[in-house]
Design a protein around this motif. Structure first.
Motif, PDB file in Angstrom:
ATOM      1  N   PRO A 140       0.853  -1.208   0.035  1.00  0.00           N
ATOM      2  CA  PRO A 140       0.020  -0.168  -0.010  1.00  0.00           C
ATOM      3  C   PRO A 140       0.838   1.212  -0.098  1.00  0.00           C
ATOM      4  CG  PRO A 140      -0.560  -1.637   1.691  1.00  0.00           C
ATOM      5  CD  PRO A 140       0.765  -1.948   1.352  1.00  0.00           C
ATOM      6  N   VAL A 141       0.326   2.225  -0.551  1.00  0.00           N
ATOM      7  CA  VAL A 141       1.109   3.627  -0.468  1.00  0.00           C
ATOM      8  C   VAL A 141       1.455   4.023   1.020  1.00  0.00           C
ATOM      9  CG1 VAL A 141       0.623   6.223  -0.673  1.00  0.00           C
ATOM     10  CG2 VAL A 141      -0.075   4.553  -2.384  1.00  0.00           C
ATOM     11  N   ALA A 142       0.691   3.633   1.870  1.00  0.00           N
ATOM     12  CA  ALA A 142       1.044   4.029   3.185  1.00  0.00           C
ATOM     13  C   ALA A 142       2.556   3.148   3.751  1.00  0.00           C
ATOM     14  CB  ALA A 142      -0.066   3.618   4.316  1.00  0.00           C
ATOM     15  N   VAL A 143       2.719   2.031   3.300  1.00  0.00           N
ATOM     16  CA  VAL A 143       3.765   1.285   3.700  1.00  0.00           C
ATOM     17  C   VAL A 143       5.327   1.876   2.819  1.00  0.00           C
ATOM     18  CG1 VAL A 143       4.951  -1.046   3.402  1.00  0.00           C
ATOM     19  CG2 VAL A 143       2.455  -0.980   4.205  1.00  0.00           C
ATOM     20  N   ALA A 144       4.656   2.147   1.428  1.00  0.00           N
ATOM     21  CA  ALA A 144       5.923   2.617   0.512  1.00  0.00           C
ATOM     22  C   ALA A 144       6.203   3.807   1.055  1.00  0.00           C
ATOM     23  CB  ALA A 144       5.153   2.509  -0.864  1.00  0.00           C
ATOM     24  N   GLU A 145       5.631   4.776   1.518  1.00  0.00           N
ATOM     25  CA  GLU A 145       6.073   6.206   2.046  1.00  0.00           C
ATOM     26  C   GLU A 145       6.885   6.097   3.294  1.00  0.00           C
ATOM     27  OE1 GLU A 145       2.233   8.885   0.709  1.00  0.00           O
ATOM     28  OE2 GLU A 145       2.183   8.296   2.693  1.00  0.00           O
ATOM     29  N   THR A 146       6.559   4.929   4.196  1.00  0.00           N
ATOM     30  CA  THR A 146       7.444   4.732   5.265  1.00  0.00           C
ATOM     31  C   THR A 146       8.735   3.937   4.841  1.00  0.00           C
ATOM     32  OG1 THR A 146       5.496   4.325   6.951  1.00  0.00           O
ATOM     33  CG2 THR A 146       7.862   3.475   7.416  1.00  0.00           C
ATOM     34  N   MET A 147       8.509   3.013   3.872  1.00  0.00           N
ATOM     35  CA  MET A 147       9.875   2.512   3.368  1.00  0.00           C
ATOM     36  C   MET A 147      10.913   3.505   2.658  1.00  0.00           C
ATOM     37  SD  MET A 147       8.071  -0.880   1.876  1.00  0.00           S
ATOM     38  CE  MET A 147       9.841  -1.535   0.873  1.00  0.00           C
ATOM     39  N   LEU A 148      10.290   4.408   1.653  1.00  0.00           N
ATOM     40  CA  LEU A 148      10.982   5.390   1.112  1.00  0.00           C
ATOM     41  C   LEU A 148      11.215   6.694   1.596  1.00  0.00           C
ATOM     42  CD1 LEU A 148       9.554   4.071  -2.330  1.00  0.00           C
ATOM     43  CD2 LEU A 148      11.654   3.164  -1.123  1.00  0.00           C
ATOM     44  N   ASN A 149      10.661   7.061   2.772  1.00  0.00           N
ATOM     45  CA  ASN A 149      10.682   8.111   3.476  1.00  0.00           C
ATOM     46  C   ASN A 149      10.276   9.356   2.777  1.00  0.00           C
ATOM     47  OD1 ASN A 149      11.229   9.859   5.772  1.00  0.00           O
ATOM     48  ND2 ASN A 149      13.177  10.702   4.831  1.00  0.00           N
ATOM     49  N   THR A 150       9.158   9.185   1.997  1.00  0.00           N
ATOM     50  CA  THR A 150       8.713  10.191   1.132  1.00  0.00           C
ATOM     51  C   THR A 150       7.064  10.207   1.126  1.00  0.00           C
ATOM     52  OG1 THR A 150       8.571  10.708  -1.190  1.00  0.00           O
ATOM     53  CG2 THR A 150       8.151   8.416  -0.942  1.00  0.00           C
ATOM     54  N   THR A 151       6.519  11.167   0.335  1.00  0.00           N
ATOM     55  CA  THR A 151       5.053  11.329   0.138  1.00  0.00           C
ATOM     56  C   THR A 151       4.614  11.104  -1.121  1.00  0.00           C
ATOM     57  OG1 THR A 151       5.049  12.684   2.113  1.00  0.00           O
ATOM     58  CG2 THR A 151       2.855  12.865   0.566  1.00  0.00           C
TER      59      THR A 151
END
Length: 609
Positions: free
Chosen positions: A129-140
């Motif tokens: 999910p986008v929420a997990v990707a944002e945490t993994m990649l330190n981004t929005t």
């Protein structure tokens, strides 16, 4: 053994330092938003992203060495192509990279069972999910809209990785990629185009042994006469193959192909081609959804090379525009998806043509390099990979001068020529366009010099010769004199008599040129395979050396770009009035408009067999 309190303190401090180092986040990639895209809002945190993680290929330099040796006609290893397993061994990452990435993914709750790996393990795919990707990649992640088409994508402009995994990952997409991979087909119903073609052709038709009808429209018969394939009967059809790629919901229609064969290649009427779906690519056979680009490509590629077996891949990957859709599902990364699929196959057609591209600067450099390396893998396995050079001259690949862009998207808005990718990749053969009889450069033929890829050794002499002919200061600063020059060769580009949605019509573009050259290459492979010689494989080292004498050198014409009144006004505001209507000219020898020229099958057959 007694451990002192001071020792314990030191160990504790060391452990804290290790943790601190692993917590350090470093920017991995950052891009400017290309012109034409606007931010709509935050991405739906529940939207699923299929993250493709590219691990380093530490031995790629060795693969490249193999590729150049087996593709050099003067080298003792010429034609000794590598096996699938040999190529995979050369692009596999180190175990430390595999372990580091696995541990990083596990730290975010992702297990091995959720991964998909390429055969060489140099790519890892995982859906999150986008929420997990944002945490993994330190981004929005945001939802972005392309103003012209209305397409929606979920993207970010920057992402970061922990220091301890940073060097074990080359690229992660789809994150920063805004490329749209435009089809190169150009409809030629606009007033004046056909008349200009006929006037140009009739003036000198007597100098070339081609039917008079070829001044009205280009057919398979015209191409066979022009490029000397007429009368050649393929003999190794059980060993040979020719492939065409399709993207952006382009469906190769069987009914249109049959109509085309009935009018131009009657002996092929009952033949067809093999179809493969990649990443959900569809095969809609209703005439009202027939693909203009796909039809043009397969009809002339398979028609000119008949009865060589044909293959068509339909690759999904463009997000459809649905006004109330805030979570598009496709990732718009078609080349990587297609490469994933085809590199897994044990048997691949020896010649493959693609007529889709976008300007190089919209493709993040790390991603472009990894995709380009995928084409090198195909070349090492004995596959000739061809790409249309584009239909925008020196501009962004857009054949409509009213919407051409010739400014950088790095935030500096620098006026410059814009090369196309993948035609700028040094491991593919890029095909430009000609027209008329005798042939001259077509004005929209894409050509120029890459900013990402250095000039490969096989073309250094040819490019140096061309550059030496330019007037002093000619367009200095507008192109990269040290970059990979393209196209490599060329062929007729319009007007092609094709069938689309059940009707005959004229189409063209370098998307017509590439499948034509691919068909000639397929016939050359047939001649080689019939003599138990290996296929040609990666063409360029051969073309720029032994093959030079097998091409019709095109010395007239030029490509253009960026030449509209509004654009000229913009230039004058920048003090660049003298740079209106920029172009490269066709000259004797290689040039960044028509390359080495158009193929002469009989000469090439004699040289290559």
């Amino acid at each position: 053994m007694r451990i002192t309190s001071s020792c314990i303190a030191l160990l504790s401090l060391y452990a804290q330092r290790i943790v601190a180092l692993s917590d350090v986040i470093l920017v991995k990639e950052s891009v400017e938003v290309p012109e034409g895209w606007v931010k709509v809002g935050r991405a739906n945190v529940g939207h699923t992203l299929n993250l493709r993680i590219g691990l380093p290929q530490p031995n790629f330099g060795l693969l490249e060495q193999h590729l150049y040796e087996i593709s050099d006609p003067h080298h003792e290893r010429y034609g000794n192509h590598l096996s699938k397993e040999e190529v995979e061994a050369l692009v596999s990452p180190h175990q430390t990279s595999l372990d580091s990435v696995d541990q990083w993914l596990a730290s975010h709750g992702l297990r091995e069972i959720q991964f998909t790996r390429s055969p060489a393990k140099d790519w890892v795919s995982v859906k999150v999910p986008v929420a997990v990707a944002e945490t993994m990649l330190n981004t929005t992640f945001y939802l972005w809209k392309h103003l012209e088409s209305g397409d929606l994508v979920v993207r970010t402009t920057m992402y970061s990785l922990p220091r301890d995994v940073h060097d074990h990952i080359d690229v992660i997409q789809p994150t920063t990629i805004f490329a749209r991979w435009k089809a190169m087909a150009t409809t030629l119903h606009r007033p004046g185009h056909g008349d200009f073609f006929k006037e140009k052709s009739k003036s000198k038709l007597g100098a070339v042994d081609v039917d008079l009808s070829c001044t009205e429209a280009i057919t398979v018969k015209c191409l066979a006469q022009l490029y000397k394939t007429a009368g050649y009967v393929p003999k190794a059809t059980n060993k040979n193959g020719l492939g065409i790629t399709g993207y952006l919901e382009q469906f190769a229609n069987f009914a249109d192909l049959r109509s085309f064969y009935e009018s131009q290649v009657p002996e092929a009427v009952n033949s067809s081609f093999t179809f493969f779906s990649v990443n959900g690519g569809l095969n809609n056979q209703t005439l009202d959804e027939a693909g203009e680009e796909a039809g043009l490509d397969i009809q002339f590629a398979f028609g000119l090379s008949y009865p060589t077996p044909g293959t068509f891949w339909s690759t999904g990957g463009r997000p459809p525009f649905i006004p109330d859709n805030t979570a598009p599902t496709n990732d718009n990364e078609p080349y990587a998806d297609w490469l994933d699929f085809v590199l897994k196959q044990g048997k691949i057609p020896q010649t493959i043509s693609t007529s889709y591209a976008d300007h190089e600067q919209t493709v993040p450099e790390a991603y472009a390099r990894r995709v380009c390396r995928g084409f090198a893998q195909l070349g090492a396995r004995g596959v000739s990979v061809l790409f249309a050079s584009g239909d925008g001259g020196v501009s962004d690949g857009n054949s409509d001068p009213k919407t051409q862009q010739c400014f950088s998207n790095d935030g500096k808005n620098t006026y410059k020529f814009l090369p196309m990718f993948p035609p700028s990749c040094p491991y593919v053969t890029s095909v430009g366009g000609t027209f008329g009889i005798p042939e001259v450069a077509v004005p929209f033929s894409g050509g120029g010099f890459s900013y990402y890829f250095a000039q490969p050794p096989y073309q250094k002499s040819a490019v140096a010769s061309y550059l030496s002919k330019l007037p002093p200061g000619h367009y200095d600063g507008l192109y990269n004199r040290e970059g990979r020059g393209f196209p490599d060769v060329s062929a007729q580009s319009y007007p092609f008599q094709t069938w689309w949605k059940g009707e005959a019509l004229l189409l063209g573009g370098t998307s017509a040129s590439s499948p034509v050259v691919a068909a000639v290459v397929a016939l050359l492979n047939d001649a080689r395979l019939a003599k138990n010689l290996p296929p040609l494989g990666f063409l360029n080292p051969l073309l720029y050396s032994k093959g030079v004498n097998g091409f019709n050198d095109i010395t007239e014409g030029n490509n253009v770009g960026c030449g509209t009144l509004g654009f000229n006004v913009r230039l004058s505001c920048l003090g660049l009035q003298s740079l209106t209507f920029p172009y490269f000219k066709a000259t004797a020898g290689w040039d960044p408009v028509t390359g080495l020229g158009t193929p002469d099958f009989l000469k090439l057959k004699k040289l290559f067999t």
